[in-house]
Design a protein around this motif. Structure first.
Motif, PDB file in Angstrom:
ATOM      1  N   ASP A  99       0.846  -1.216   0.000  1.00 16.80           N
ATOM      2  CA  ASP A  99       0.000   0.000   0.000  1.00 16.80           C
ATOM      3  C   ASP A  99       0.872   1.253   0.000  1.00 16.80           C
ATOM      4  OD1 ASP A  99      -2.353   1.401  -0.091  1.00 16.80           O
ATOM      5  OD2 ASP A  99      -2.702   1.333   2.084  1.00 16.80           O
ATOM      6  N   ALA A 146      -7.925  -3.956  -2.599  1.00 14.91           N
ATOM      7  CA  ALA A 146      -6.761  -4.210  -3.449  1.00 14.91           C
ATOM      8  C   ALA A 146      -5.775  -3.063  -3.294  1.00 14.91           C
ATOM      9  CB  ALA A 146      -7.177  -4.350  -4.905  1.00 14.91           C
ATOM     10  N   THR A 172      -4.827  -8.323  -3.173  1.00 18.70           N
ATOM     11  CA  THR A 172      -6.155  -8.117  -2.601  1.00 18.70           C
ATOM     12  C   THR A 172      -6.221  -8.824  -1.256  1.00 18.70           C
ATOM     13  OG1 THR A 172      -7.147  -8.009  -4.810  1.00 18.70           O
ATOM     14  CG2 THR A 172      -8.628  -8.405  -2.931  1.00 18.70           C
ATOM     15  N   THR A 215      -0.325  -6.032  -7.610  1.00 17.89           N
ATOM     16  CA  THR A 215      -1.484  -5.684  -6.780  1.00 17.89           C
ATOM     17  C   THR A 215      -1.853  -6.891  -5.935  1.00 17.89           C
ATOM     18  OG1 THR A 215      -2.301  -4.140  -8.446  1.00 17.89           O
ATOM     19  CG2 THR A 215      -3.878  -4.906  -6.783  1.00 17.89           C
ATOM     20  N   PRO A 261      -1.383  -1.770  -3.871  1.00 20.57           N
ATOM     21  CA  PRO A 261      -0.134  -2.098  -4.574  1.00 20.57           C
ATOM     22  C   PRO A 261       0.844  -2.807  -3.641  1.00 20.57           C
ATOM     23  CG  PRO A 261      -0.336   0.283  -4.242  1.00 20.57           C
ATOM     24  CD  PRO A 261      -1.594  -0.316  -3.742  1.00 20.57           C
TER      25      PRO A 261
END
Length: 609
Positions: free
Chosen positions: A536, A558, A575, A573, A560
């Motif tokens: 993130d 989701a 999730t 990415t 990064p």
């Protein structure tokens, strides 16, 4: 070895001559225990003149993968009855041939052993610990030849021998009726302490039980612990309605509980080798291994798969039935301790039941592969040694807890659907296969379930779905009659698939284990040895930093992720999800009503028998 004992060994061997033309005897001496060595002498007489092939084992009773025991014998030589040297040809790492002899071969070799557990050998000035396949060279083709063995222990040591070998008039000399039995007879020698008791069967026959302890603790503690084991034994007996007819009337727990052994438990026909690397204080936590291994004297040693009958000591031994042989036994280990009164219901379901359920629900091996397939993998996973990495975390779940999860589900379903129990199913398998010692296969276990329930279709579907297949199981519905239910352990919290063992903090957050199928890490493309750099868009170098980032996220978000794969920095990415791990709680803890029917169901399942 003194003259009187030499004569006795000779007389015992000669006594077998009228029945068996071939004779095998071993004499084991301990001149160099300080350096973990023993001297083994093997004498074979009345040979037929063909090339005699001797070898060390590559597998062991209760183990299914290969183990190279031949590496620990050396300085091997052979002589005839006159002491003349015979030529020995080593044809493989653990195979030796003698082709020119006159009916008699005396082999001598040095044995090294410094790993006391259920599989290997421990030789030390404080005690001696034998697993027979790890110690003794054997003659191919002599499967039905009786064996005599003498342990040359100086009387001033005041050591005793604990074993399931047949006793003789000499406390250091023993017999085995054949090769298979000999290999199944672990032996402890040392300043052992004993506690014994007697157990009667419904037919009035009584059998002696004893614990041979290699460990510390005072006598009062040992006595108290042995009384606990007695209660566990009685609960196991209650499952089947009787104990087996133990050979020579005795069952022995060979208990090495001290810091100098390695953790293991290994079942045998009339004994079990238990080694736990802690100081002995009579802890209740020891009882589950005693319960598990003792249960095996029915389930495995007598209710025995055809795939393990007889045991092949030259190779790995693949079985399709370990989910039952080991897994159902795993289920009963803690259950017997619970029934004996040494676990509380809440502790039992919190630790054992929840662990079995999470095994089935949340491990890739149990979600994607059947118990039969898990059993087949034992030849690679049962303490097998390999230096290369495998993908076992994604394709294999141990048949111990996996089989236990199936046993749990079947027990609960039998109780709700048929008003029957898994105890009764085990007793039915004992009567059909175990007591008459008729080896079974998977189909035989299905037949017992069909006959036992009176519902052939149920048995067919159950085995198709959960034994040959890997269908999901609704444990919530099965647990409800007992007043238990499932809840997410970390409900509402973001999770990426990590466990306590996933990461190492080495100049960054390095993934040290295979990432698991179905987890966010796996689906984002990360795997073992990758280094997480940021989640993130926040630098992530420690587990603490990662947890702080996840605490601010919601499942389904989701974000990064940046990571290093070898020398290449990658972006992707990920999730995050909710951790699927579940806990088991009581209706009381959940504020739900506990009816008389629930209390009775719980008592019938978990209460003493």
């Amino acid at each position: 070895m003194n003259f009187k004992k030499s004569v006795l060994v000779l007389v015992l061997a000669l006594g077998l001559q009228s029945v068996f033309s071939q004779r095998i005897s071993y004499i084991v001496s301990f001149p160099n225990l300080a350096h973990h060595e023993a001297q083994v002498e093997m004498v074979v007489s009345d040979l037929n003149g063909r090339t005699a092939v001797f070898r060390m084992s590559r597998s062991s009773p209760g183990r299914y993968a290969t183990h190279e025991f031949g590496k620990n014998i050396y300085d091997l030589k052979a002589t005839d009855q006159n002491g003349k040297a015979l030529t020995v040809n080593r044809t493989d790492g653990d195979v030796y041939e003698v082709s020119r002899y006159n009916g008699y071969i005396r082999l001598q070799y040095t044995l090294y052993g410094n790993y006391a557990d259920g599989t290997y050998v421990g030789l030390d000035p404080t005690n001696v610990h034998f697993n027979m396949p790890g110690a003794f060279l054997w003659l191919k083709g002599a499967d039905n030849t009786p064996i005599t063995i003498h342990f040359n222990v100086p009387p001033e040591w005041h050591w005793t021998v604990a074993t399931q070998l047949q006793p003789t008039g000499d406390s250091l000399t023993f017999l085995a009726r054949n090769f298979q039995y000999f290999m199944d007879c672990p032996t402890k020698i040392g300043p052992l302490r004993y506690r014994g008791w007697e157990v009667k069967n419904p037919d009035g026959k009584a059998y002696k039980f004893r614990i041979a302890l290699d460990g510390g603790g005072d006598d009062t503690t040992f006595t108290a612990f042995s009384e606990k084991v007695q209660k566990v034994v009685r609960q196991a007996q209650a499952v089947f309605g009787e104990t087996p007819a133990y050979d020579y009337g005795t069952y022995t727990f060979l208990a090495s509980i001290n810091p100098y052994v390695h953790g293991d438990g290994m079942e045998h026909r009339n004994s079990t080798m238990i080694s736990v690397p802690i100081a002995f204080h009579g802890d209740d936590r020891l009882l589950d291994v005693f319960a598990h291994e003792f249960f095996h004297c029915w389930n495995v040693k007598r209710i025995r798969p055809k795939t393990l009958e007889p045991f092949n000591f030259e190779k790995s031994d693949m079985s399709y039935e370990l989910w039952f042989a080991e897994g159902f036994t795993q289920y009963y280990g803690d259950l017997l301790v619970e029934r004996a009164g040494y676990l509380r219901d809440t502790d039992y379901v919190k630790r054992t039941v929840a662990g079995l359920i999470n095994t089935k629900m949340n491990t890739p091996g149990a979600r994607n592969y059947s118990p039969v397939q898990a059993s087949e993998e034992a030849v690679f996973t049962d303490a097998g040694i390999a230096v290369d990495k495998t993908n076992f975390p994604n394709i294999f779940t141990s048949y111990y807890p996996y089989g236990g999860s199936i046993a749990l589900a079947l027990d609960l379903q039998l109780r709700t659907r048929f008003n029957k129990t898994l105890d009764e199913y085990m007793a039915a398998a004992w009567k059909k296969f175990g007591k008459p010692e008729i080896p079974y296969n998977v189909g035989g276990l299905q037949d017992v379930l069909a006959s036992f329930t009176g519902d052939k279709k149920f048995a067919e579907e159950y085995f198709a779905n959960y034994i040959y297949g890997h269908e999901a199981i609704d444990y919530n519905a099965l647990l409800a009659p007992a007043g238990f239910l499932l809840k997410k352990t970390d409900a509402g919290k973001a999770w990426i698939g990590s466990t306590a063992r996933t990461f190492a903090e080495k100049e960054g957050l390095i993934i040290e284990t295979n990432t698991l199928r179905g987890t966010p890490l796996y689906e984002a493309g990360l795997d073992i040895d990758d280094k997480i750099l940021a989640v993130d868009n926040q630098d992530t170098r420690t587990v603490g930093e990662l947890n702080a980032i996840l605490a601010k996220l919601h499942p389904g978000t989701a974000v990064p992720i940046r990571y290093l794969h070898r020398t290449e920095e990658k972006k992707g990415t990920i999730t995050v999800r909710e951790n699927p791990v579940v806990s088991v709680v009581t209706f009381e803890q959940a504020g739900q009503p506990v009816t008389a029917a629930v209390q009775q169901f719980r008592k019938n399942w978990l209460g003493a028998k």
